[in-house]
Design an enzyme around this catalytic site. Structure first.
Site, PDB file in Angstrom:
ATOM      1  N   ASP A 168       0.840  -1.194   0.000  1.00 45.81           N
ATOM      2  CA  ASP A 168       0.000   0.000   0.000  1.00 45.81           C
ATOM      3  C   ASP A 168       0.878   1.247   0.000  1.00 45.81           C
ATOM      4  OD1 ASP A 168      -2.120  -1.724   0.224  1.00 45.81           O
ATOM      5  OD2 ASP A 168      -2.428  -1.371   2.363  1.00 45.81           O
ATOM      6  N   LYS A 169       0.345   2.328  -0.487  1.00 50.35           N
ATOM      7  CA  LYS A 169       1.091   3.586  -0.536  1.00 50.35           C
ATOM      8  C   LYS A 169       1.751   3.906   0.799  1.00 50.35           C
ATOM      9  CE  LYS A 169       0.374   8.590  -0.935  1.00 50.35           C
ATOM     10  NZ  LYS A 169      -0.613   9.676  -1.162  1.00 50.35           N
TER      11      LYS A 169
END
Length: 350
Positions: A168-169
């Protein structure tokens, strides 16, 4: 091959790091696409320029053309058009379309990220929190993929630039990237066979018991941007080990340091499973406890999740690299504030 905890190197300079195309102005005409030219019909006298332009350049929507007018991309007889301009009829309209943002998704960019290990076959990255892995809507540039293509130009020849799995970012930590088609195929097969070992550290609310969570994950039927435990989802298994728990006065309850081992790799898997069993990750903006939103934001602006251990069969010689990397500074600082610093340090000594 074992790389000890906390030995991640600084970013290794890529080719031509001294030169970048940061200052290059992207326009369609600058990349081999000629401006679109048309003559306004004589009966267009008195009409708004955006309406007539939308008719003349009907391959583009009126909304898009209005935006391009605001950007100065439409001219009338060689002069920039104004959205409120009225036509006399017979003028030459010239439109310089902006490129679709998606067309810029696979362009090299000098993005900074640490490389823990590399050889002719694979690259192992210690991804910083905040760095998007792959271009998508809202993030067509400035991603890890753009940085990989800048540092390793040969990755242009591989699907997804050699990326075989994502974080995830706002999750930090280890990712392996392939440098050859054979390595990419091999790593994808390992992921499918669940032979890649991925272990994460997380800080969560509550006092979870060590356990395995076997709960299918799919799109949340009520909010399509989120994932959820759903009966029709894909199989997902997370093994959770509670390392340490302390009482945190500011929250009036316990907080814990946990280690999570993935058996599968679904989108947001650890975050969804932790929330599902009632122990949401601290700082998680999507799956956190709504009653703790303000405290979450104060403690950490993103989920406290770090991919700290990675092991896989090396595609070239079938050795078993085991790589470790320390959590980032904000994770460590949060552990200290919560009273979990000693437990985190003890893990690093293993």
């Amino acid at each position: 091959m074992v790389i000890n905890f906390g030995t991640a190197s600084a970013a290794i300079p890529g080719p031509d790091d001294a030169e970048s195309d940061d200052d290059q102005v992207w326009s369609a005409s600058a990349h081999g696409v000629a401006p679109l030219i048309a003559l306004a019909p004589m009966d267009a006298a008195g009409e708004r320029i955006d309406r007539i332009a939308a008719q003349l350049f009907s391959q583009h929507s009126r909304a898009r053309i209005q935006a391009w007018i605001e950007d100065g991309r439409l001219s009338i007889d060689g002069k920039p058009a104004n959205a409120r301009s009225k036509l006399r009829g017979g003028e030459q309209l010239s439109l310089d379309p902006a490129p679709d943002p998606a067309s810029m998704a696979f362009l090299p960019e000098p993005i900074d990220f640490p490389v823990l290990y590399e050889d002719a076959t694979v690259i192992v990255i210690d991804k910083p929190a905040g760095l998007v892995v792959h271009p998508a809507v809202g993030n067509w540039s400035g991603t890890l993929l753009n940085g990989l293509l800048h540092r390793y130009p040969e990755l242009r020849a591989l699907p997804r630039g050699g990326i075989v799995h994502r974080l995830d970012k706002d999750t930090s930590g280890l990712m392996v990237v392939a440098r050859t088609p054979e390595a990419q195929t091999d790593l994808v097969r390992q992921l499918q066979a669940r032979s890649v070992s991925r272990r994460y550290l997380a800080l969560c609310w509550g006092r979870p018991a060590s356990r395995s969570v076997d709960a299918a994950i799919g799109r949340d039927p009520r909010e399509r941007t989120r994932m959820a435990v759903v009966s029709h989802g894909k199989p997902a298994v997370t093994h959770i080990n509670c390392v340490a728990t302390v009482d945190f006065d500011a929250a009036g309850g316990p907080v814990s340091l946990i280690e999570c081992r993935l058996e599968t790799g679904r989108t947001h898997q650890i975050r969804v499973h932790a929330s599902h069993i009632g122990f949401a990750l601290i700082g998680d903006p999507a799956y956190g406890n709504p009653r703790r939103t303000r405290l979450d934001r104060e403690l950490l602006p993103h989920q406290a999740l770090h991919a700290w251990r990675l092991a896989f069969d090396h595609p070239a010689d079938q050795s078993r690299p085991e790589l470790h990397t320390a959590p980032p500074a904000d994770f460590v600082a949060l552990a200290e504030r919560l009273g979990l610093a000693s437990a985190l340090a003890a893990l690093g000594d293993d």
